[in-house]
Design a protein around this motif. Structure first.
Motif, PDB file in Angstrom:
ATOM      1  N   VAL A 129       0.833  -1.200   0.000  1.00  0.00           N
ATOM      2  CA  VAL A 129       0.000   0.000   0.000  1.00  0.00           C
ATOM      3  C   VAL A 129       0.868   1.251   0.000  1.00  0.00           C
ATOM      4  O   VAL A 129       0.619   2.213  -0.745  1.00  0.00           O
ATOM      5  CB  VAL A 129      -0.936   0.005   1.230  1.00  0.00           C
ATOM      6  CG1 VAL A 129      -1.726   1.298   1.305  1.00  0.00           C
ATOM      7  CG2 VAL A 129      -1.869  -1.198   1.180  1.00  0.00           C
ATOM      8  N   ILE A 130       1.912   1.266   0.824  1.00  0.00           N
ATOM      9  CA  ILE A 130       2.821   2.401   0.889  1.00  0.00           C
ATOM     10  C   ILE A 130       3.611   2.547  -0.400  1.00  0.00           C
ATOM     11  O   ILE A 130       3.834   3.663  -0.897  1.00  0.00           O
ATOM     12  CB  ILE A 130       3.777   2.244   2.095  1.00  0.00           C
ATOM     13  CG1 ILE A 130       2.986   2.329   3.402  1.00  0.00           C
ATOM     14  CG2 ILE A 130       4.875   3.297   2.070  1.00  0.00           C
ATOM     15  CD1 ILE A 130       3.795   1.981   4.632  1.00  0.00           C
ATOM     16  N   ALA A 131       4.035   1.423  -0.971  1.00  0.00           N
ATOM     17  CA  ALA A 131       4.795   1.471  -2.224  1.00  0.00           C
ATOM     18  C   ALA A 131       4.000   2.163  -3.329  1.00  0.00           C
ATOM     19  O   ALA A 131       4.530   2.982  -4.089  1.00  0.00           O
ATOM     20  CB  ALA A 131       5.177   0.058  -2.653  1.00  0.00           C
ATOM     21  N   VAL A 132       2.719   1.840  -3.421  1.00  0.00           N
ATOM     22  CA  VAL A 132       1.865   2.432  -4.459  1.00  0.00           C
ATOM     23  C   VAL A 132       1.504   3.871  -4.114  1.00  0.00           C
ATOM     24  O   VAL A 132       1.601   4.777  -4.950  1.00  0.00           O
ATOM     25  CB  VAL A 132       0.579   1.591  -4.636  1.00  0.00           C
ATOM     26  CG1 VAL A 132      -0.379   2.287  -5.597  1.00  0.00           C
ATOM     27  CG2 VAL A 132       0.928   0.194  -5.147  1.00  0.00           C
ATOM     28  N   GLY A 133       1.075   4.109  -2.872  1.00  0.00           N
ATOM     29  CA  GLY A 133       0.551   5.417  -2.510  1.00  0.00           C
ATOM     30  C   GLY A 133       1.590   6.488  -2.274  1.00  0.00           C
ATOM     31  O   GLY A 133       1.319   7.677  -2.500  1.00  0.00           O
ATOM     32  N   SER A 134       2.804   6.097  -1.847  1.00  0.00           N
ATOM     33  CA  SER A 134       3.807   7.100  -1.482  1.00  0.00           C
ATOM     34  C   SER A 134       5.063   7.071  -2.349  1.00  0.00           C
ATOM     35  O   SER A 134       5.823   8.047  -2.355  1.00  0.00           O
ATOM     36  CB  SER A 134       4.217   6.926  -0.012  1.00  0.00           C
ATOM     37  OG  SER A 134       3.116   7.114   0.853  1.00  0.00           O
ATOM     38  N   PHE A 135       5.292   5.977  -3.063  1.00  0.00           N
ATOM     39  CA  PHE A 135       6.533   5.871  -3.830  1.00  0.00           C
ATOM     40  C   PHE A 135       6.304   5.612  -5.317  1.00  0.00           C
ATOM     41  O   PHE A 135       7.243   5.330  -6.049  1.00  0.00           O
ATOM     42  CB  PHE A 135       7.432   4.780  -3.233  1.00  0.00           C
ATOM     43  CG  PHE A 135       7.992   5.146  -1.885  1.00  0.00           C
ATOM     44  CD1 PHE A 135       9.224   5.764  -1.780  1.00  0.00           C
ATOM     45  CD2 PHE A 135       7.286   4.885  -0.728  1.00  0.00           C
ATOM     46  CE1 PHE A 135       9.754   6.107  -0.532  1.00  0.00           C
ATOM     47  CE2 PHE A 135       7.790   5.219   0.521  1.00  0.00           C
ATOM     48  CZ  PHE A 135       9.021   5.843   0.622  1.00  0.00           C
ATOM     49  N   GLY A 136       5.060   5.675  -5.769  1.00  0.00           N
ATOM     50  CA  GLY A 136       4.766   5.615  -7.199  1.00  0.00           C
ATOM     51  C   GLY A 136       4.893   4.257  -7.847  1.00  0.00           C
ATOM     52  O   GLY A 136       5.079   4.180  -9.075  1.00  0.00           O
ATOM     53  N   PHE A 137       4.767   3.170  -7.103  1.00  0.00           N
ATOM     54  CA  PHE A 137       4.848   1.835  -7.695  1.00  0.00           C
ATOM     55  C   PHE A 137       3.562   1.512  -8.465  1.00  0.00           C
ATOM     56  O   PHE A 137       2.469   1.918  -8.075  1.00  0.00           O
ATOM     57  CB  PHE A 137       5.052   0.782  -6.603  1.00  0.00           C
ATOM     58  CG  PHE A 137       6.487   0.551  -6.231  1.00  0.00           C
ATOM     59  CD1 PHE A 137       6.997  -0.734  -6.161  1.00  0.00           C
ATOM     60  CD2 PHE A 137       7.333   1.615  -5.950  1.00  0.00           C
ATOM     61  CE1 PHE A 137       8.320  -0.965  -5.806  1.00  0.00           C
ATOM     62  CE2 PHE A 137       8.657   1.401  -5.594  1.00  0.00           C
ATOM     63  CZ  PHE A 137       9.151   0.118  -5.525  1.00  0.00           C
ATOM     64  N   LYS A 138       3.725   0.765  -9.551  1.00  0.00           N
ATOM     65  CA  LYS A 138       2.587   0.232 -10.302  1.00  0.00           C
ATOM     66  C   LYS A 138       2.362  -1.226  -9.889  1.00  0.00           C
ATOM     67  O   LYS A 138       3.159  -1.813  -9.155  1.00  0.00           O
ATOM     68  CB  LYS A 138       2.850   0.311 -11.814  1.00  0.00           C
ATOM     69  CG  LYS A 138       3.193   1.716 -12.298  1.00  0.00           C
ATOM     70  CD  LYS A 138       2.067   2.709 -12.020  1.00  0.00           C
ATOM     71  CE  LYS A 138       2.422   4.104 -12.548  1.00  0.00           C
ATOM     72  NZ  LYS A 138       1.392   5.108 -12.197  1.00  0.00           N
ATOM     73  N   THR A 139       1.263  -1.816 -10.400  1.00  0.00           N
ATOM     74  CA  THR A 139       0.921  -3.186 -10.012  1.00  0.00           C
ATOM     75  C   THR A 139       2.055  -4.161 -10.301  1.00  0.00           C
ATOM     76  O   THR A 139       2.406  -5.005  -9.473  1.00  0.00           O
ATOM     77  CB  THR A 139      -0.352  -3.645 -10.741  1.00  0.00           C
ATOM     78  OG1 THR A 139      -1.420  -2.747 -10.421  1.00  0.00           O
ATOM     79  CG2 THR A 139      -0.744  -5.050 -10.315  1.00  0.00           C
ATOM     80  N   GLY A 140       2.638  -4.060 -11.509  1.00  0.00           N
ATOM     81  CA  GLY A 140       3.744  -4.946 -11.863  1.00  0.00           C
ATOM     82  C   GLY A 140       4.950  -4.749 -10.971  1.00  0.00           C
ATOM     83  O   GLY A 140       5.635  -5.707 -10.606  1.00  0.00           O
ATOM     84  N   ASP A 141       5.219  -3.490 -10.593  1.00  0.00           N
ATOM     85  CA  ASP A 141       6.345  -3.201  -9.694  1.00  0.00           C
ATOM     86  C   ASP A 141       6.148  -3.879  -8.344  1.00  0.00           C
ATOM     87  O   ASP A 141       7.096  -4.394  -7.748  1.00  0.00           O
ATOM     88  CB  ASP A 141       6.478  -1.683  -9.484  1.00  0.00           C
ATOM     89  CG  ASP A 141       6.761  -0.932 -10.774  1.00  0.00           C
ATOM     90  OD1 ASP A 141       7.411  -1.519 -11.650  1.00  0.00           O
ATOM     91  OD2 ASP A 141       6.329   0.226 -10.885  1.00  0.00           O
ATOM     92  N   VAL A 142       4.901  -3.855  -7.859  1.00  0.00           N
ATOM     93  CA  VAL A 142       4.608  -4.435  -6.552  1.00  0.00           C
ATOM     94  C   VAL A 142       4.870  -5.942  -6.560  1.00  0.00           C
ATOM     95  O   VAL A 142       5.452  -6.494  -5.621  1.00  0.00           O
ATOM     96  CB  VAL A 142       3.148  -4.152  -6.143  1.00  0.00           C
ATOM     97  CG1 VAL A 142       2.779  -4.933  -4.883  1.00  0.00           C
ATOM     98  CG2 VAL A 142       2.944  -2.665  -5.908  1.00  0.00           C
ATOM     99  N   LEU A 143       4.444  -6.612  -7.633  1.00  0.00           N
ATOM    100  CA  LEU A 143       4.656  -8.054  -7.715  1.00  0.00           C
ATOM    101  C   LEU A 143       6.140  -8.388  -7.736  1.00  0.00           C
ATOM    102  O   LEU A 143       6.603  -9.295  -7.029  1.00  0.00           O
ATOM    103  CB  LEU A 143       3.978  -8.622  -8.962  1.00  0.00           C
ATOM    104  CG  LEU A 143       4.165 -10.126  -9.178  1.00  0.00           C
ATOM    105  CD1 LEU A 143       3.520 -10.913  -8.043  1.00  0.00           C
ATOM    106  CD2 LEU A 143       3.579 -10.552 -10.514  1.00  0.00           C
ATOM    107  N   ILE A 144       6.902  -7.644  -8.530  1.00  0.00           N
ATOM    108  CA  ILE A 144       8.339  -7.896  -8.607  1.00  0.00           C
ATOM    109  C   ILE A 144       8.996  -7.640  -7.256  1.00  0.00           C
ATOM    110  O   ILE A 144       9.850  -8.422  -6.803  1.00  0.00           O
ATOM    111  CB  ILE A 144       8.977  -7.000  -9.696  1.00  0.00           C
ATOM    112  CG1 ILE A 144       8.444  -7.388 -11.073  1.00  0.00           C
ATOM    113  CG2 ILE A 144      10.494  -7.132  -9.672  1.00  0.00           C
ATOM    114  CD1 ILE A 144       8.855  -6.448 -12.177  1.00  0.00           C
ATOM    115  N   PHE A 145       8.595  -6.554  -6.591  1.00  0.00           N
ATOM    116  CA  PHE A 145       9.173  -6.262  -5.287  1.00  0.00           C
ATOM    117  C   PHE A 145       8.789  -7.337  -4.266  1.00  0.00           C
ATOM    118  O   PHE A 145       9.602  -7.712  -3.419  1.00  0.00           O
ATOM    119  CB  PHE A 145       8.714  -4.892  -4.783  1.00  0.00           C
ATOM    120  CG  PHE A 145       9.315  -4.528  -3.447  1.00  0.00           C
ATOM    121  CD1 PHE A 145      10.568  -3.944  -3.386  1.00  0.00           C
ATOM    122  CD2 PHE A 145       8.648  -4.800  -2.271  1.00  0.00           C
ATOM    123  CE1 PHE A 145      11.142  -3.626  -2.161  1.00  0.00           C
ATOM    124  CE2 PHE A 145       9.210  -4.492  -1.036  1.00  0.00           C
ATOM    125  CZ  PHE A 145      10.467  -3.901  -0.981  1.00  0.00           C
ATOM    126  N   ALA A 146       7.543  -7.812  -4.343  1.00  0.00           N
ATOM    127  CA  ALA A 146       7.096  -8.851  -3.418  1.00  0.00           C
ATOM    128  C   ALA A 146       7.962 -10.096  -3.551  1.00  0.00           C
ATOM    129  O   ALA A 146       8.356 -10.718  -2.544  1.00  0.00           O
ATOM    130  CB  ALA A 146       5.631  -9.194  -3.671  1.00  0.00           C
TER     131      ALA A 146
END
Length: 445
Positions: free
Chosen positions: A284-301
């Motif tokens: 949630v923080i990655a998307v809301g505060s650091f500009g991550f997209k859905t694909g970015d979140v999966l890769i980071f996860a």
């Protein structure tokens, strides 16, 4: 704070119960595979796929309504875990049927997971889906009490840290493999394996079947590799309601003879809630505060779970060398520094660097918290103590989410929620520092 007493003398435990033999490589692997399989419920069903992308979607009345229903059922599940986990562990200690109940509870988790296949994409099925997920959480937590206690059947005081870390690492990596398989085999393609499409929510419902099979397949080895725990002859069989009276007597006894154990249960409840919040709100923080997209979140996860696995594995060696408290204190201090630094930085690069450092410290803290309890547990009472460990963890599970919300509400931006989580970790660290560390293997040499 009352002065802490020494550890119960070894003479208080019959010699036949104090000796522990090391597990074979196959037994250790089989034990770890249970965590590898169970990770599909946490990673696939709850965190990233079924609940996050399907059950709280538009088909079930919108994210706000679905999340509220899910939150209510999960709260009830948390209460159930707090009430039943210590008694469940205690009763397996008395009966000597630890492996049997691990198998029964794991099978129930798999059946509840597979039943999510029948949750069709319509609001009328929302409550069913939420109840199945919540019930699954109850039974996987209770199964985890027996699983954690089984750690003491395959480890010695010289190896418990390494084996615990290996188990945590297996859980992280198993979640990654299961997540990749369902994402690229069912969710991402228009036509997945076996011709499955997204029509009628079938791709997500098939994920439930996959996860159920994953749990069953990887829980089978431990059923054959590790013998049933011997029944403690000094513990009579007791009824269900009698178990609560016995539980109260145990707490009173701990408060008189081993207060450091109670202090650790309280401290660990606080800092484990902070650790859970890192995974709960990280995306949630990655998307809301650091500009991550859905694909970015999966890769980071995926990257974060790999790093957490490496951290848990490596920390196991330090646990056996310097003891679990030193590992936990170091990890919590690292988490506080990284989380505080992240608050002041911006951009994806900052989150990648300090977010991965956070996951590096999470694994060791989780693994060594388990070995801390394992080193304290008297022979024949492992299940009861791990049950109390599960209960106290649930008792303050509201704390980190509340602090996250309060800081955002007070200061108006999501970024301040980071400091709310950091504050919980600081509190947990402060509560842990006075706790007397259990004797570890290296200290006796």
């Amino acid at each position: 704070m009352c002065p802490m007493t020494e550890f119960p003398p070894a003479a208080a435990i019959p010699p036949a119960q104090t000796a522990r033999t090391p597990g074979t490589p196959w037994q250790i692997t089989a034990w770890s595979l249970w965590d590898w399989g169970g990770a599909s419920f946490n990673a696939v069903m709850t965190t990233f796929i079924f609940t996050a992308l399907y059950l709280t979607g538009a088909a079930f009345g919108g994210a706000d309504h679905a999340s509220a229903v899910l939150g209510l059922t999960m709260s009830i599940a948390g209460l159930a875990i707090a009430l039943f986990a210590p008694v469940a562990g205690q009763r397996t200690d008395h009966s000597g049927r630890r492996k049997l109940w691990l198998g029964i509870n794991t099978l129930i988790v798999a059946l509840l997971t597979g039943a999510c296949y029948f949750v069709q994409p319509h609001e009328s099925y929302l409550l069913l889906g939420c109840m199945l997920i919540a019930a699954g959480h109850v039974f996987i937590e209770i199964a985890g009490v027996n699983y954690n206690a089984m750690l003491l059947q395959i480890s010695t005081k010289h190896t418990i840290g390494k084996i615990s870390g290996f188990g945590w690492a297996a859980g992280y990596l198993g979640g990654i493999v299961a997540l990749l398989m369902v994402y690229f085999g069912l969710i991402r393609p228009d036509v997945g394996v076996f011709g499955i499409t997204s029509a009628d929510g079938m791709s997500y419902r098939a994920v439930a079947v996959f996860s159920a099979l994953w749990i069953i397949v990887f829980s089978i080895p431990v059923m054959f590799a590790i013998p049933e725990s011997p029944r403690n002859p000094n513990m009579p069989r007791i009824g269900f309601f009698q178990a609560y009276a016995e539980l109260w007597r145990t707490i009173v006894r701990l408060s008189r003879t081993s207060r450091h154990t109670l202090y650790f249960l309280i401290a660990s409840a606080v800092f484990r809630d902070g650790l859970a919040a890192i995974f709960t709100f990280g995306a949630v923080i990655a998307v809301g505060s650091f500009g991550f997209k859905t694909g970015d979140v999966l890769i980071f996860a995926i990257a974060g779970n790999v790093v957490a696995a490496v951290g848990a594995m490596s920390a196991g060696f330090f646990d056996d060398k310097v003891g679990p408290k030193a590992v936990i204190v170091t990890s919590l201090a690292g988490l506080v520094v990284c989380g505080g630094t992240m608050f002041f930085l911006h951009g994806k690069s900052a989150f990648w660097i300090f977010g991965l450092l956070l996951t590096l410290f999470v694994g060791p803290a989780q693994s060594s918290a388990r070995t801390f309890i394992g080193r304290l547990a008297p022979a024949g009472q492992e299940g009861e103590l791990f049950g109390l460990y599960a209960t106290t963890g649930r008792a303050v599970s509201f704390l980190a989410p509340a602090m996250f919300t309060v800081f955002i509400t007070a200061f108006g931006t999501q970024r301040w929620g980071i400091l709310g989580i950091v504050l919980v970790l600081v509190l947990g660290l402060a509560l842990l520092l006075p706790v007397k560390a259990p004797i570890h293997a290296a200290a006796e040499r």
